[in-house]
Enzyme design. Structure first.
Site, mmCIF file in Angstrom:
data_model
loop_
_atom_site.group_PDB
_atom_site.id
_atom_site.type_symbol
_atom_site.label_atom_id
_atom_site.label_comp_id
_atom_site.label_asym_id
_atom_site.label_seq_id
_atom_site.Cartn_x
_atom_site.Cartn_y
_atom_site.Cartn_z
ATOM 1 N N ASP A 39 0.817 -1.219 0.000
ATOM 2 C CA ASP A 39 0.000 0.000 0.000
ATOM 3 C C ASP A 39 0.850 1.269 0.000
ATOM 4 O O ASP A 39 1.996 1.269 0.458
ATOM 5 C CB ASP A 39 -0.933 -0.024 1.222
ATOM 6 C CG ASP A 39 -2.076 0.965 1.063
ATOM 7 O OD1 ASP A 39 -2.466 1.257 -0.079
ATOM 8 O OD2 ASP A 39 -2.576 1.448 2.089
ATOM 9 N N ASN A 87 -10.992 -2.777 -5.131
ATOM 10 C CA ASN A 87 -10.265 -1.768 -5.919
ATOM 11 C C ASN A 87 -10.954 -1.425 -7.247
ATOM 12 O O ASN A 87 -10.603 -0.444 -7.899
ATOM 13 C CB ASN A 87 -8.811 -2.198 -6.171
ATOM 14 C CG ASN A 87 -7.932 -2.097 -4.935
ATOM 15 O OD1 ASN A 87 -7.009 -2.872 -4.756
ATOM 16 N ND2 ASN A 87 -8.203 -1.128 -4.066
HETATM 17 C C1 IPE Z 1 -5.270 -2.696 -0.018
HETATM 18 O O1 IPE Z 1 -5.019 -1.356 -0.185
HETATM 19 C C2 IPE Z 1 -5.283 -3.394 -1.352
HETATM 20 C C3 IPE Z 1 -3.980 -3.503 -2.012
HETATM 21 C C4 IPE Z 1 -2.849 -3.092 -1.539
HETATM 22 C C5 IPE Z 1 -4.007 -4.145 -3.296
HETATM 23 P P1 IPE Z 1 -6.199 -0.296 -0.358
HETATM 24 O O2 IPE Z 1 -5.564 1.015 -0.585
HETATM 25 O O3 IPE Z 1 -7.173 -0.751 -1.369
HETATM 26 O O4 IPE Z 1 -6.895 -0.378 1.075
HETATM 27 P P2 IPE Z 1 -7.800 0.700 1.829
HETATM 28 O O5 IPE Z 1 -8.835 1.186 0.860
HETATM 29 O O6 IPE Z 1 -6.903 1.805 2.249
HETATM 30 O O7 IPE Z 1 -8.364 -0.032 2.993
HETATM 31 C C1 IPE Z 2 -1.759 0.131 -3.321
HETATM 32 O O1 IPE Z 2 -1.492 1.486 -3.387
HETATM 33 C C2 IPE Z 2 -1.985 -0.472 -4.688
HETATM 34 C C3 IPE Z 2 -3.389 -0.813 -4.969
HETATM 35 C C4 IPE Z 2 -4.369 -0.764 -4.108
HETATM 36 C C5 IPE Z 2 -3.693 -1.250 -6.319
HETATM 37 P P1 IPE Z 2 -2.677 2.545 -3.402
HETATM 38 O O2 IPE Z 2 -3.072 2.798 -4.810
HETATM 39 O O3 IPE Z 2 -3.766 2.127 -2.518
HETATM 40 O O4 IPE Z 2 -1.945 3.834 -2.835
HETATM 41 P P2 IPE Z 2 -2.523 4.829 -1.731
HETATM 42 O O5 IPE Z 2 -2.891 3.989 -0.550
HETATM 43 O O6 IPE Z 2 -3.707 5.498 -2.344
HETATM 44 O O7 IPE Z 2 -1.383 5.742 -1.448
HETATM 45 MG MG MG Z 3 -4.138 2.361 -0.549
#
Ligand code: IPE
Ligand code: IPE
Ligand code: MG
Length: 262
Positions: A39, A87
């Site tokens: 993340d 997502n």
């Molecule tokens: C979790 O991260 C999913 C992945 C890293 C693929 P998210 O960014 O989707 O999680 P939330 O929304 O902050 O809980």
């Molecule tokens: C994790 O990084 C990757 C996916 C969930 C695909 P994020 O895209 O959630 O990055 P932040 O949390 O918004 O910084």
């Molecule tokens: Mg994220």
């Protein structure tokens, strides 16, 4: 000329060499299975004044490095959360970029997976994924299935609740058609119906990016995983952060609900 090419190749390899400080690690107590919620890609990109997708690109590079570092340390399985069932709520442009990135990653990295003896597996639902991504996934499984080194278990279109729901439905269908007796349903039966069938449960769960939540990752499997978080965003996560997480893990007392006799 060939000699020169050889030299350059060696140089590139040196450049990619893993630098990490392992002196304090107990090599006899390395977690077998590490789960990572990758993340913070978007926030990292934003902090650089770049678009979110730039962060996803950088995050894919980080994964390569961390898998090699983990393998070097003797970790057997890395489960990496790449795309969750939730997502899909993101803007279609970002979702499309991630799908294309996955597709490219699964094409370009096959040689490197094979060179490093990495076996690729996937958890999550194929349903809803673009056809091309599904094909690349199939190909990656097939091309790396005989590798005997670290397992890279990629979670794509994965959700812990969806996984449990899928298991419940399959088990219920088997009970209904008489191939499984209700009294025989136990933890083993459930585990054998999860996407992670055959893999040990994660010992350590790492979440970079600063959030203190599970976000629907491996809900059943993390029952007794040790959790380690850092504010560092995934694209800037280094092998030394991995070492830091394992050191913290080695300082924990895992009791599994029991007592440790002293
Ligand atoms: C979790 O991260 C999913 C992945 C890293 C693929 P998210 O960014 O989707 O999680 P939330 O929304 O902050 O809980
Ligand atoms: C994790 O990084 C990757 C996916 C969930 C695909 P994020 O895209 O959630 O990055 P932040 O949390 O918004 O910084
Ligand atoms: Mg994220």
């Amino acid at each position: 000329m060939l000699v020169f090419r050889g030299l350059f190749q060696t140089k590139n390899k040196t450049k990619n060499n893993i630098v990490m400080h392992t002196e304090d690690l107990d090599m006899q107590n390395i977690p077998q299975h590490i789960a990572i919620i990758m993340d913070g890609n978007g926030r990292w990109a934003k902090a650089q004044g770049k678009v979110r997708t730039f962060g996803h690109q950088a995050g894919a590079e980080t994964l390569k490095t961390i898998v090699r570092a983990a393998d070097k340390l003797g970790v057997k399985v890395i489960s990496a959360y790449a795309f969750s069932t939730e997502n899909w709520k993101r803007p279609v442009t970002e979702v499309n970029f991630i799908m294309e990135l996955l597709s490219r990653y699964l094409t370009n990295e096959i040689d490197e997976f094979n060179e490093n003896n990495v076996q690729v597996r996937f958890i999550g639902s194929r349903k809803g994924l673009p056809e091309i991504v599904q094909q690349k996934m199939e190909h990656a499984i097939e091309a790396t299935k005989n590798n005997t080194g670290i397992i890279l278990n990629l979670a794509i279109n994965y959700g812990g609740q969806a996984e449990i729901l899928h298991a419940v439905r399959t088990i219920a269908a088997e009970a209904a058609n008489g191939t499984l007796a209700v009294d025989d349903i136990d933890n083993n039966v459930i585990e054998n119906h999860l996407y992670t069938k055959g893999l040990p449960a994660p010992d350590l769960l790492i979440r970079p990016g600063g959030d203190l939540r599970i976000s629907n990752f491996l809900l059943w499997q993390i029952a007794y995983a040790e959790i380690w978080t850092t504010k560092v965003f995934w694209p800037e996560f280094t092998p030394d952060h991995l070492v830091e997480a394992i050191l913290a893990y080695q300082g924990r007392e895992r009791r599994f609900g029991g007592l440790i006799s002293r």
